[in-house]
Write a protein that holds these residues in place. Structure first.
Motif, PDB file in Angstrom:
ATOM      1  N   ASN A  14      -7.900   4.307   0.335  1.00  0.00           N
ATOM      2  CA  ASN A  14      -8.784   3.223   0.741  1.00  0.00           C
ATOM      3  C   ASN A  14     -10.093   3.314  -0.052  1.00  0.00           C
ATOM      4  O   ASN A  14     -10.913   4.203   0.162  1.00  0.00           O
ATOM      5  CB  ASN A  14      -9.058   3.309   2.245  1.00  0.00           C
ATOM      6  CG  ASN A  14      -9.828   2.122   2.776  1.00  0.00           C
ATOM      7  OD1 ASN A  14     -10.843   1.728   2.214  1.00  0.00           O
ATOM      8  ND2 ASN A  14      -9.354   1.561   3.877  1.00  0.00           N
ATOM      9  N   LYS A  15     -10.276   2.389  -0.980  1.00  0.00           N
ATOM     10  CA  LYS A  15     -11.445   2.421  -1.871  1.00  0.00           C
ATOM     11  C   LYS A  15     -12.749   2.331  -1.090  1.00  0.00           C
ATOM     12  O   LYS A  15     -13.719   3.028  -1.396  1.00  0.00           O
ATOM     13  CB  LYS A  15     -11.347   1.281  -2.888  1.00  0.00           C
ATOM     14  CG  LYS A  15     -12.470   1.274  -3.906  1.00  0.00           C
ATOM     15  CD  LYS A  15     -12.305   0.125  -4.889  1.00  0.00           C
ATOM     16  CE  LYS A  15     -13.457   0.099  -5.890  1.00  0.00           C
ATOM     17  NZ  LYS A  15     -13.332  -1.029  -6.849  1.00  0.00           N
ATOM     18  N   HIS A  16     -12.789   1.461  -0.078  1.00  0.00           N
ATOM     19  CA  HIS A  16     -13.996   1.303   0.731  1.00  0.00           C
ATOM     20  C   HIS A  16     -14.339   2.605   1.448  1.00  0.00           C
ATOM     21  O   HIS A  16     -15.507   3.006   1.509  1.00  0.00           O
ATOM     22  CB  HIS A  16     -13.786   0.168   1.736  1.00  0.00           C
ATOM     23  CG  HIS A  16     -14.972  -0.090   2.630  1.00  0.00           C
ATOM     24  ND1 HIS A  16     -16.146  -0.646   2.171  1.00  0.00           N
ATOM     25  CD2 HIS A  16     -15.152   0.147   3.961  1.00  0.00           C
ATOM     26  CE1 HIS A  16     -17.004  -0.747   3.175  1.00  0.00           C
ATOM     27  NE2 HIS A  16     -16.429  -0.275   4.271  1.00  0.00           N
ATOM     28  N   GLU A  17     -13.331   3.250   1.987  1.00  0.00           N
ATOM     29  CA  GLU A  17     -13.524   4.531   2.679  1.00  0.00           C
ATOM     30  C   GLU A  17     -14.082   5.582   1.724  1.00  0.00           C
ATOM     31  O   GLU A  17     -15.016   6.318   2.069  1.00  0.00           O
ATOM     32  CB  GLU A  17     -12.184   4.995   3.252  1.00  0.00           C
ATOM     33  CG  GLU A  17     -12.224   6.317   4.003  1.00  0.00           C
ATOM     34  CD  GLU A  17     -10.840   6.735   4.470  1.00  0.00           C
ATOM     35  OE1 GLU A  17     -10.595   7.952   4.558  1.00  0.00           O
ATOM     36  OE2 GLU A  17      -9.999   5.851   4.736  1.00  0.00           O
ATOM     37  N   SER A  47      -8.177   8.707   9.564  1.00  0.00           N
ATOM     38  CA  SER A  47      -8.406   8.427   8.150  1.00  0.00           C
ATOM     39  C   SER A  47      -8.017   9.603   7.262  1.00  0.00           C
ATOM     40  O   SER A  47      -7.944  10.753   7.706  1.00  0.00           O
ATOM     41  CB  SER A  47      -9.880   8.090   7.908  1.00  0.00           C
ATOM     42  OG  SER A  47     -10.698   9.223   8.160  1.00  0.00           O
ATOM     43  N   ALA A  68       0.843  -1.198   0.000  1.00  0.00           N
ATOM     44  CA  ALA A  68       0.000   0.000   0.000  1.00  0.00           C
ATOM     45  C   ALA A  68       0.874   1.242   0.000  1.00  0.00           C
ATOM     46  O   ALA A  68       0.846   2.049   0.913  1.00  0.00           O
ATOM     47  CB  ALA A  68      -0.922  -0.001   1.218  1.00  0.00           C
TER      48      ALA A  68
END
Length: 444
Positions: A422-425, A380, A140
């Motif tokens: 972070n794609k989900h975020e 985040s 990452a």
């Protein structure tokens, strides 16, 4: 053997100390000096000296590029021309680096001794093993040529430079062919057809997207909306996909770039907004905190019609910001008010910087927003982006209270949606591929 260890750790210590002093990223051990040390203790020591010169130059270039990002290696000569007017701290750092390197060469030549190869080869292989493990585990990466966020124990600066300069992003600066196409996206700015008044400020706001929760967008803008100086406030959103320079050209020229090699492009800018306004008697000025070499802005801004441009290298700034290396937006306010304090028809274009990915906390002047109240993880990227954007609109609200800004028509629009690793975020908090915009007028 003593010389072997000195030849590895002394140059690493010098450059790591400089990186830490300047707030930059660098691996603790540069593997290139391990190779140098191996060569210096053998009969091929002259190859070691050659590699040492190369390793030192690359180490220095990778630190410089985190303060003054440049796309082409030849641009270093342009930046070197600003060294006489650079802050004393940078001048001192250059002197320390030069004398340190000269001292290394003198020490290597005077005290070079042959050593046993077995422990040397063991150390080299251990270093290679550490590099391989770190490379395997680091799935990452957030490193860029202008920011080293992941600091490894061992890495090769030569390999890092090669990988960075071989990326598609950097390669696009050497592409040829038709530079522009029609944007295909609606611009928030409508002034090309009809100027709003005699004093206009267009702000392209770095990474300003659209939150899925309206209350987050409202909280971000609260200080600006509640300002008694702000009137006729309108908020909207637009679809857009593209890089920052594409967002700029969308607003300024109704174009999109087919590549980033704009240095020698002289045609296609004739219908850009600054050229149109200059023809109507407006004074036109651009303001941006990064170096002018980024996206070749120093070359195409004048062709688009800007009579004057302010970049990071244009003057000495009180401080440096980190999300993208350059001047702080809070310090650029003075350049905006300086322009509007003068009489006559004026158009100012301000491209912001400090809300850039990866949203460095060092750019926060305080804690202007409570992420937890909106369900945002304080650690985040989304939270940091929210805080930096909220801070920017507080800066803009302070700007609106300056007497020189009376009567100025303002448009603020995002260049592109915020990059979130972070794609989900990103899917949970942002509307995909959309940017926000606001229009308002500053009263008396």
């Amino acid at each position: 053997m003593r010389f072997f260890w000195i030849s590895i750790f002394v140059p690493n210590l010098v450059f790591f100390f400089m990186a830490d002093l300047l707030g930059l990223g660098r691996s603790i051990i540069n593997f290139d000096y391990v190779l140098v040390a191996c060569l210096l203790v053998t009969r091929f020591f002259w190859f070691g000296y050659i590699l040492l010169v190369l390793a030192v130059l690359v180490d220095a270039l990778l630190l410089i590029s985190q303060v003054f990002p440049f796309m082409r290696l030849g641009d270093v000569f342009y930046l070197a021309g600003f060294l006489p007017q650079a802050p004393a701290f940078y001048q001192l750092a250059v002197l320390v680096a030069v004398f340190s390197v000269l001292g290394l060469f003198y020490g290597f030549h005077r005290y070079r001794l042959d050593g046993k190869l077995l422990p040397i080869l063991v150390f080299m292989n251990v270093s290679l093993g550490v590099m391989a493990i770190e490379g395997y585990e680091a799935d990452a990466r957030v490193n860029r040529f202008w920011r080293v966020a992941d600091v490894d124990l061992v890495n090769s600066q030569l390999l890092y430079l090669y990988n960075a300069r071989s990326s598609g992003f950097i390669q696009s600066y050497s592409m040829a062919g038709e530079p522009f196409s029609a944007s295909g996206y609606q611009a928030a700015n409508s002034w090309a057809a009809q100027p709003a008044g005699e004093r206009m400020l267009l702000v392209v706001n770095e990474s300003w997207g659209v939150f899925q929760k309206p209350e987050i967008n409202q909280a971000m803008l609260r200080s600006l909306v509640s300002s008694p100086k702000v009137s006729d406030f309108v908020l909207g959103e637009l679809p857009f996909i593209g890089a920052t320079v594409a967002g700029e050209l969308r607003e300024l020229c109704g174009l999109r770039p087919n590549h980033f090699n704009l240095k020698n492009v002289t045609t296609g800018f004739e219908d850009c907004l600054p050229n149109r306004l200059a023809a109507l008697g407006y004074s036109t000025r651009s303001i941006h905190g990064a170096v002018g070499l980024m996206y070749d802005r120093i070359h195409w801004y004048p062709r688009a019609g800007f009579e004057k441009s302010t970049f990071f290298e244009s003057q000495t700034w009180p401080q440096r910001c980190y999300s993208f290396p350059g001047a702080c937006d809070s310090d650029l306010m003075k350049s905006v008010t300086e322009e509007f304090s003068q009489p006559g028809k004026r158009f100012v274009y301000w491209l912001t910087l400090n809300t850039h990915s990866i949203y460095d906390e060092r750019d926060l002047l305080g804690v202007p927003a409570d992420c937890l109240s909106f369900g945002l993880d304080e650690q985040s990227e989304t939270c940091r982006s929210f805080r930096l954007q909220t801070q920017f609109f507080e800066i803009l609200a302070r700007l609106a209270s300056d007497p020189s800004m009376k009567g100025v028509e303002v448009i603020v629009v995002g260049d592109h949606a915020p990059p979130i690793f972070n794609k989900h975020e990103k899917e949970n908090y942002f509307v995909e591929n959309k940017v926000s915009w606001v229009r308002f007028k500053i009263g008396g």
